[in-house]
Design a protein around this motif. Structure first.
Motif, PDB file in Angstrom:
ATOM      1  N   ALA A 141       0.840  -1.191   0.000  1.00  0.00           N
ATOM      2  CA  ALA A 141       0.000   0.000   0.000  1.00  0.00           C
ATOM      3  C   ALA A 141       0.881   1.249   0.000  1.00  0.00           C
ATOM      4  CB  ALA A 141      -0.911   0.001   1.232  1.00  0.00           C
ATOM      5  N   ILE A 142       0.382   2.304  -0.613  1.00  0.00           N
ATOM      6  CA  ILE A 142       1.115   3.570  -0.694  1.00  0.00           C
ATOM      7  C   ILE A 142       0.534   4.550   0.309  1.00  0.00           C
ATOM      8  CG2 ILE A 142       1.685   5.516  -2.207  1.00  0.00           C
ATOM      9  CD1 ILE A 142       1.596   3.581  -4.547  1.00  0.00           C
ATOM     10  N   HIS A 143       1.392   5.256   1.034  1.00  0.00           N
ATOM     11  CA  HIS A 143       0.926   6.135   2.099  1.00  0.00           C
ATOM     12  C   HIS A 143       1.435   7.572   1.974  1.00  0.00           C
ATOM     13  CE1 HIS A 143      -0.871   2.818   4.351  1.00  0.00           C
ATOM     14  NE2 HIS A 143       0.222   2.126   4.071  1.00  0.00           N
ATOM     15  N   HIS A 144       1.941   7.938   0.806  1.00  0.00           N
ATOM     16  CA  HIS A 144       2.488   9.281   0.614  1.00  0.00           C
ATOM     17  C   HIS A 144       1.869   9.897  -0.644  1.00  0.00           C
ATOM     18  CE1 HIS A 144       5.450   8.479   3.766  1.00  0.00           C
ATOM     19  NE2 HIS A 144       5.580   7.290   3.205  1.00  0.00           N
ATOM     20  N   PRO A 145       0.659  10.456  -0.512  1.00  0.00           N
ATOM     21  CA  PRO A 145      -0.077  10.894  -1.711  1.00  0.00           C
ATOM     22  C   PRO A 145       0.630  11.956  -2.529  1.00  0.00           C
ATOM     23  CG  PRO A 145      -1.194  11.604   0.313  1.00  0.00           C
ATOM     24  CD  PRO A 145      -0.148  10.619   0.709  1.00  0.00           C
ATOM     25  N   ARG A 146       1.262  12.920  -1.897  1.00  0.00           N
ATOM     26  CA  ARG A 146       1.898  13.994  -2.678  1.00  0.00           C
ATOM     27  C   ARG A 146       3.080  13.451  -3.477  1.00  0.00           C
ATOM     28  NH1 ARG A 146      -0.238  18.849  -1.403  1.00  0.00           N
ATOM     29  NH2 ARG A 146      -1.370  19.002   0.572  1.00  0.00           N
TER      30      ARG A 146
ATOM     31  N   THR B 190      -5.183   8.401  -4.839  1.00  0.00           N
ATOM     32  CA  THR B 190      -5.486   9.820  -4.592  1.00  0.00           C
ATOM     33  C   THR B 190      -6.808  10.267  -5.214  1.00  0.00           C
ATOM     34  OG1 THR B 190      -4.240  10.463  -6.567  1.00  0.00           O
ATOM     35  CG2 THR B 190      -3.036  10.411  -4.464  1.00  0.00           C
ATOM     36  N   GLY B 191      -7.529   9.335  -5.841  1.00  0.00           N
ATOM     37  CA  GLY B 191      -8.826   9.676  -6.436  1.00  0.00           C
ATOM     38  C   GLY B 191      -8.743  10.271  -7.822  1.00  0.00           C
ATOM     39  N   TYR B 192      -7.590  10.166  -8.468  1.00  0.00           N
ATOM     40  CA  TYR B 192      -7.408  10.810  -9.764  1.00  0.00           C
ATOM     41  C   TYR B 192      -8.399  10.269 -10.803  1.00  0.00           C
ATOM     42  CZ  TYR B 192      -4.947  12.927 -13.725  1.00  0.00           C
ATOM     43  OH  TYR B 192      -4.636  13.678 -14.847  1.00  0.00           O
TER      44      TYR B 192
ATOM     45  N   HIS C  41      -6.491  12.347   1.093  1.00  0.00           N
ATOM     46  CA  HIS C  41      -6.135  13.212  -0.034  1.00  0.00           C
ATOM     47  C   HIS C  41      -7.276  13.241  -1.051  1.00  0.00           C
ATOM     48  CE1 HIS C  41      -3.024  15.074  -2.700  1.00  0.00           C
ATOM     49  NE2 HIS C  41      -3.788  14.566  -3.644  1.00  0.00           N
ATOM     50  N   ALA C  42      -7.840  12.069  -1.365  1.00  0.00           N
ATOM     51  CA  ALA C  42      -8.940  11.998  -2.327  1.00  0.00           C
ATOM     52  C   ALA C  42     -10.160  12.754  -1.826  1.00  0.00           C
ATOM     53  CB  ALA C  42      -9.289  10.536  -2.599  1.00  0.00           C
ATOM     54  N   ARG C  43     -10.497  12.586  -0.557  1.00  0.00           N
ATOM     55  CA  ARG C  43     -11.677  13.273  -0.005  1.00  0.00           C
ATOM     56  C   ARG C  43     -11.531  14.793  -0.081  1.00  0.00           C
ATOM     57  NH1 ARG C  43     -12.258   9.425   5.351  1.00  0.00           N
ATOM     58  NH2 ARG C  43     -13.651   7.854   4.424  1.00  0.00           N
ATOM     59  N   GLY C  44     -10.314  15.280   0.098  1.00  0.00           N
ATOM     60  CA  GLY C  44     -10.100  16.719   0.068  1.00  0.00           C
ATOM     61  C   GLY C  44     -10.275  17.336  -1.306  1.00  0.00           C
ATOM     62  N   ARG C  45     -10.349  16.497  -2.340  1.00  0.00           N
ATOM     63  CA  ARG C  45     -10.493  16.980  -3.721  1.00  0.00           C
ATOM     64  C   ARG C  45     -11.735  16.426  -4.399  1.00  0.00           C
ATOM     65  NH1 ARG C  45      -5.939  16.878  -1.631  1.00  0.00           N
ATOM     66  NH2 ARG C  45      -4.206  18.257  -2.201  1.00  0.00           N
TER      67      ARG C  45
ATOM     68  N   CYS D 267     -18.623  12.070  -5.759  1.00  0.00           N
ATOM     69  CA  CYS D 267     -17.577  11.100  -5.411  1.00  0.00           C
ATOM     70  C   CYS D 267     -17.473  10.982  -3.895  1.00  0.00           C
ATOM     71  CB  CYS D 267     -16.212  11.527  -5.953  1.00  0.00           C
ATOM     72  SG  CYS D 267     -16.032  11.439  -7.736  1.00  0.00           S
ATOM     73  N   SER D 268     -17.248   9.763  -3.421  1.00  0.00           N
ATOM     74  CA  SER D 268     -16.979   9.544  -1.998  1.00  0.00           C
ATOM     75  C   SER D 268     -15.929   8.452  -1.869  1.00  0.00           C
ATOM     76  CB  SER D 268     -18.256   9.150  -1.246  1.00  0.00           C
ATOM     77  OG  SER D 268     -18.792   7.949  -1.766  1.00  0.00           O
ATOM     78  N   TYR D 269     -15.293   8.371  -0.698  1.00  0.00           N
ATOM     79  CA  TYR D 269     -14.149   7.481  -0.527  1.00  0.00           C
ATOM     80  C   TYR D 269     -14.210   6.773   0.818  1.00  0.00           C
ATOM     81  CZ  TYR D 269     -12.559  10.178  -4.466  1.00  0.00           C
ATOM     82  OH  TYR D 269     -12.494  10.782  -5.704  1.00  0.00           O
ATOM     83  N   ARG D 270     -13.747   5.512   0.824  1.00  0.00           N
ATOM     84  CA  ARG D 270     -13.703   4.719   2.046  1.00  0.00           C
ATOM     85  C   ARG D 270     -12.371   3.998   2.146  1.00  0.00           C
ATOM     86  NH1 ARG D 270     -19.134   1.266   3.019  1.00  0.00           N
ATOM     87  NH2 ARG D 270     -17.881   0.707   4.845  1.00  0.00           N
ATOM     88  N   VAL D 271     -11.935   3.768   3.365  1.00  0.00           N
ATOM     89  CA  VAL D 271     -10.760   2.933   3.603  1.00  0.00           C
ATOM     90  C   VAL D 271     -11.207   1.471   3.572  1.00  0.00           C
ATOM     91  CG1 VAL D 271      -8.950   2.301   5.241  1.00  0.00           C
ATOM     92  CG2 VAL D 271      -9.600   4.709   4.964  1.00  0.00           C
ATOM     93  N   GLY D 272     -10.524   0.671   2.784  1.00  0.00           N
ATOM     94  CA  GLY D 272     -10.851  -0.749   2.708  1.00  0.00           C
ATOM     95  C   GLY D 272      -9.929  -1.453   1.736  1.00  0.00           C
ATOM     96  N   GLU D 273      -9.950  -2.781   1.752  1.00  0.00           N
ATOM     97  CA  GLU D 273      -9.062  -3.576   0.911  1.00  0.00           C
ATOM     98  C   GLU D 273      -9.853  -4.273  -0.181  1.00  0.00           C
ATOM     99  OE1 GLU D 273      -6.790  -6.113   3.534  1.00  0.00           O
ATOM    100  OE2 GLU D 273      -5.245  -4.555   3.647  1.00  0.00           O
ATOM    101  N   GLY D 274      -9.205  -4.436  -1.331  1.00  0.00           N
ATOM    102  CA  GLY D 274      -9.862  -5.068  -2.462  1.00  0.00           C
ATOM    103  C   GLY D 274     -10.315  -6.481  -2.188  1.00  0.00           C
ATOM    104  N   GLN D 275      -9.587  -7.208  -1.357  1.00  0.00           N
ATOM    105  CA  GLN D 275      -9.939  -8.590  -1.068  1.00  0.00           C
ATOM    106  C   GLN D 275     -11.030  -8.720  -0.013  1.00  0.00           C
ATOM    107  OE1 GLN D 275      -6.969  -7.108  -0.724  1.00  0.00           O
ATOM    108  NE2 GLN D 275      -5.751  -7.981   0.933  1.00  0.00           N
ATOM    109  N   ASP D 276     -11.537  -7.611   0.492  1.00  0.00           N
ATOM    110  CA  ASP D 276     -12.629  -7.625   1.475  1.00  0.00           C
ATOM    111  C   ASP D 276     -13.420  -6.321   1.324  1.00  0.00           C
ATOM    112  OD1 ASP D 276     -14.267  -8.364   3.574  1.00  0.00           O
ATOM    113  OD2 ASP D 276     -12.870  -7.671   5.126  1.00  0.00           O
TER     114      ASP D 276
END
Length: 216
Positions: free
Chosen positions: A19-24, A64-66, A93-97, A102-111
């Motif tokens: 997982a990536i944790h540095h959006p900028r 980042t929601g691009y 980062h995605a929510r701020g833009r 559009c809406s965003y949630r924390v979660g994993e593709g396998q669940d």
């Protein structure tokens, strides 16, 4: 440590890209990696989804929601794009833009944290190679589960570049997570999950796209 590895959390996804944790920093690397053509590439990817006005779209590994922001005008005010990503900083980062649809949630593709048949379209761009090897088939099965019957899937992943510069760039960014190659892997995993593959596309310079449908 490779540049790409410095953006990841290797402790959780040591078998994949992580997982990536540095959006900028990710945004800067993405612009460089697509050689200034990122907007054009993602516009092409959005078109390949077949998204229409009013559609409900899920973006798995949205980062980042691009891409979700590129998709938002295609579904219009009556549609909605939901992004899910395992990294809280990327989701923040995605929510701020985020546009209104559009809406965003924390979660994993396998669940995936969504009910069955919740979406008309599922898209995943440059996310599968970040997942642990053993979880990739499960994640594509989850994409099938949350799609309505007849719903459309688009997975876009790196393809092995023929250009030496791009090949080096991909190797620096993702390292061993790309073995076996994503086109080979998706050719097995997508139909194995129950999808009907409709076609594949190359979006220059780096992407291999698989278009599929959940059978009625």
């Amino acid at each position: 440590m490779k540049i790409g590895q410095s953006l990841h959390n290797p402790s959780k996804h040591e078998e994949g890209g992580g997982a990536i944790h540095h959006p900028r920093a990710y945004e800067v690397m993405a612009e460089i990696g697509f050689a200034g053509r990122r907007r054009r590439v993602f516009t092409q990817v959005a078109a390949l989804t077949g998204a229409r006005l009013g559609d409900r779209i899920l973006d798995v590994g949205c980062g980042t929601g691009y891409l979700s922001r590129v998709l938002a005008p295609r579904v219009g005010p009556d549609g909605h794009v939901t992004g899910v990503d395992p990294s809280p900083p990327m989701v923040g980062h995605a929510r701020g833009r985020a546009p209104r649809n559009c809406s965003y949630r924390v979660g994993e593709g396998q669940d995936l944290p969504f009910p069955d048949a919740s979406f008309d379209v599922v898209v995943s761009t440059l996310a599968v190679h970040h997942m642990p090897y053993a979880a990739r088939g499960t994640a594509i099965g989850e994409m099938l589960r949350v799609l309505r019957p007849g719903g459309r899937l688009l997975i876009a992943e790196f393809r092995p570049p023929t250009n030496a510069f791009f090949a080096h760039l991909v190797a620096v960014a993702v390292g061993p997570a790309m073995h076996p190659s994503m086109p080979e892997l998706l050719a097995d995993l997508v139909p194995a999950a129950g999808f009907r593959v409709e076609g594949t596309e190359h979006v220059k310079p780096l992407l291999h796209c698989v278009r599929a449908v959940r059978p009625e």
